[in-house]
Design a protein around this motif. Sequence first.
Motif, short mmCIF file in Angstrom:
data_model
loop_
_atom_site.label_atom_id
_atom_site.label_comp_id
_atom_site.label_asym_id
_atom_site.label_seq_id
_atom_site.Cartn_x
_atom_site.Cartn_y
_atom_site.Cartn_z
N TRP A 233 1.38 -1.49 -0.02
CA TRP A 233 0.08 0.02 -0.12
C TRP A 233 1.57 1.39 0.15
O TRP A 233 1.87 1.71 1.19
CB TRP A 233 -0.96 0.09 1.38
N ARG A 234 0.90 2.24 -1.26
CA ARG A 234 1.66 3.00 -1.43
C ARG A 234 3.04 3.02 -1.28
O ARG A 234 3.95 3.41 -0.24
CB ARG A 234 1.08 4.54 0.24
N GLU A 235 3.60 1.45 -2.14
CA GLU A 235 4.54 1.20 -1.82
C GLU A 235 5.55 0.90 -0.78
O GLU A 235 6.52 1.04 -0.12
CB GLU A 235 5.90 2.02 -2.59
N GLN A 236 5.32 0.22 0.23
CA GLN A 236 4.85 -0.11 1.59
C GLN A 236 4.20 -1.62 2.33
O GLN A 236 3.50 -1.69 1.89
CB GLN A 236 4.83 1.40 2.55
N PRO A 237 4.97 -2.46 2.18
CA PRO A 237 4.41 -4.02 3.37
C PRO A 237 3.51 -3.09 3.82
O PRO A 237 3.99 -2.73 5.42
CB PRO A 237 5.89 -4.68 3.17
N VAL A 238 2.60 -3.74 3.96
CA VAL A 238 1.48 -3.70 5.01
C VAL A 238 0.43 -4.97 5.35
O VAL A 238 0.44 -5.75 4.65
CB VAL A 238 0.66 -2.51 5.10
N TYR A 239 -0.28 -4.77 6.29
CA TYR A 239 -0.83 -6.45 6.29
C TYR A 239 -2.24 -5.32 6.29
O TYR A 239 -2.61 -4.14 7.08
CB TYR A 239 -1.21 -6.51 7.58
N GLU A 240 -3.21 -5.98 5.41
CA GLU A 240 -5.07 -5.87 5.60
C GLU A 240 -5.88 -6.09 6.56
O GLU A 240 -5.50 -7.86 6.27
CB GLU A 240 -5.72 -5.41 3.65
N LEU A 241 -7.03 -5.59 6.69
CA LEU A 241 -8.07 -6.54 7.64
C LEU A 241 -9.07 -6.29 6.99
O LEU A 241 -9.44 -5.72 6.61
CB LEU A 241 -7.29 -6.01 9.47
N GLY A 242 -9.47 -7.71 7.12
CA GLY A 242 -11.25 -7.77 6.61
C GLY A 242 -11.78 -8.55 8.03
O GLY A 242 -11.27 -9.66 8.67
N ALA B 180 -8.12 -9.09 18.43
CA ALA B 180 -6.88 -10.15 18.37
C ALA B 180 -6.44 -10.65 17.18
O ALA B 180 -5.22 -11.04 17.20
CB ALA B 180 -8.54 -11.55 18.95
N VAL B 181 -7.00 -9.99 16.39
CA VAL B 181 -6.35 -10.09 14.99
C VAL B 181 -4.55 -9.12 14.52
O VAL B 181 -3.98 -9.47 14.50
CB VAL B 181 -7.05 -10.46 13.35
N VAL B 182 -5.35 -8.29 15.87
CA VAL B 182 -4.06 -6.90 15.58
C VAL B 182 -3.08 -7.56 16.14
O VAL B 182 -2.00 -7.74 16.03
CB VAL B 182 -4.33 -5.81 15.65
N ASP B 183 -3.46 -7.94 16.97
CA ASP B 183 -2.29 -8.56 18.11
C ASP B 183 -1.46 -9.70 17.51
O ASP B 183 -0.01 -10.18 17.39
CB ASP B 183 -2.92 -9.58 19.80
N VAL B 184 -1.99 -10.86 17.25
CA VAL B 184 -1.52 -11.94 15.74
C VAL B 184 -1.02 -11.36 14.38
O VAL B 184 1.44 -11.51 14.64
CB VAL B 184 -2.49 -12.87 15.64
N ALA B 185 -1.22 -10.64 14.49
CA ALA B 185 -0.34 -9.78 13.29
C ALA B 185 1.41 -9.04 13.67
O ALA B 185 2.00 -9.12 13.22
CB ALA B 185 -1.25 -8.36 12.33
N ARG B 186 0.41 -7.81 14.87
CA ARG B 186 1.78 -7.24 15.89
C ARG B 186 3.22 -8.55 15.77
O ARG B 186 4.13 -7.75 16.07
CB ARG B 186 0.94 -6.93 16.52
N ALA B 187 2.09 -9.91 16.21
CA ALA B 187 3.55 -11.25 16.97
C ALA B 187 4.57 -11.51 16.03
O ALA B 187 5.79 -11.84 16.21
CB ALA B 187 2.42 -11.92 17.50
N ARG B 188 3.42 -11.29 14.74
CA ARG B 188 5.11 -11.75 13.25
C ARG B 188 6.19 -10.57 13.23
O ARG B 188 6.97 -11.08 13.16
CB ARG B 188 4.05 -11.39 12.12
N ARG B 189 5.69 -9.50 13.78
CA ARG B 189 7.12 -8.26 13.80
C ARG B 189 7.88 -8.28 12.06
O ARG B 189 9.03 -7.84 12.26
CB ARG B 189 7.80 -8.29 14.81
N ASP B 190 6.78 -8.07 11.02
CA ASP B 190 7.21 -7.77 9.65
C ASP B 190 6.78 -7.40 9.07
O ASP B 190 6.59 -6.86 7.93
CB ASP B 190 7.49 -9.18 9.27
N ARG B 191 5.42 -6.52 9.56
CA ARG B 191 5.31 -5.31 9.53
C ARG B 191 4.49 -3.86 10.34
O ARG B 191 5.05 -4.07 11.21
CB ARG B 191 3.77 -5.34 8.51
N HIS B 192 5.24 -2.48 9.61
CA HIS B 192 4.77 -1.06 10.30
C HIS B 192 3.60 -1.76 10.50
O HIS B 192 3.75 -0.98 11.57
CB HIS B 192 5.98 -0.44 10.08
N THR C 214 3.40 -1.09 15.66
CA THR C 214 4.70 -1.27 16.53
C THR C 214 5.09 -0.88 17.69
O THR C 214 5.81 -0.76 18.37
CB THR C 214 6.37 -1.02 15.39
N ALA C 215 3.97 0.04 18.11
CA ALA C 215 3.30 0.89 19.38
C ALA C 215 2.85 0.03 20.58
O ALA C 215 2.05 -1.33 19.93
CB ALA C 215 2.07 1.37 18.85
#
Length: 171
Positions: free
Chosen positions: A77-86, A105-117, A165-166
């Motif tokens: 998204w806008r030349e940046q790797p992100v996660y999209e949620l739905g 809960a899904v944000v916690d799972v994605a956050r734990a991966r530590r691979d997207r800002h 990352t917050a």
Amino acid sequence: MAQVRIEQWHEDDLDLLRQLNSPDTRKHTGGPETDEQVLARHDRYVHFSGTEQGCMFTMVLPDGTRAGSVGYWAREWREQPVYELGWAVLPAYRGQGLATAAVRAVVDVARARRDRHYAHAYPSVDNPASNAVCRKAGFTMLGETGFEYPPGQMMRANDWQLDLTAPPTVS
């Protein structure tokens, strides 16, 4: 906060996906899909879940009832790797805070991966419920944007962003 847990999507969730494929549930996402499209989506969810690209989950109530779906997936998204949620919630279970709890809960799972800002969600500007979920789950609205969904169809969406990352917010 609503009591709901998330479970990784599996073969037995096809009936839930068919229930979520109603005109009411899909009115902000291009309308109902054909059964062939639903079967293909289910197959993607089953084989996608747990890969490094993201994961789809079911929203499960304390009594075992499956009330909706929620997930995240990698995108640019806008030349940046992100996660999209739905997410999507069956009509009988809306307005109870399930989507907000499941998104957190899904944000916690994605956050734990530590691979997207950042994580993003793109609800239609005409979908007050999903926009409220974003606000309650701690996302910041960046503004309106053109967004292609379903593929080949442009929609007006709000671009909501959450900093993975917050530290998680408690509420």
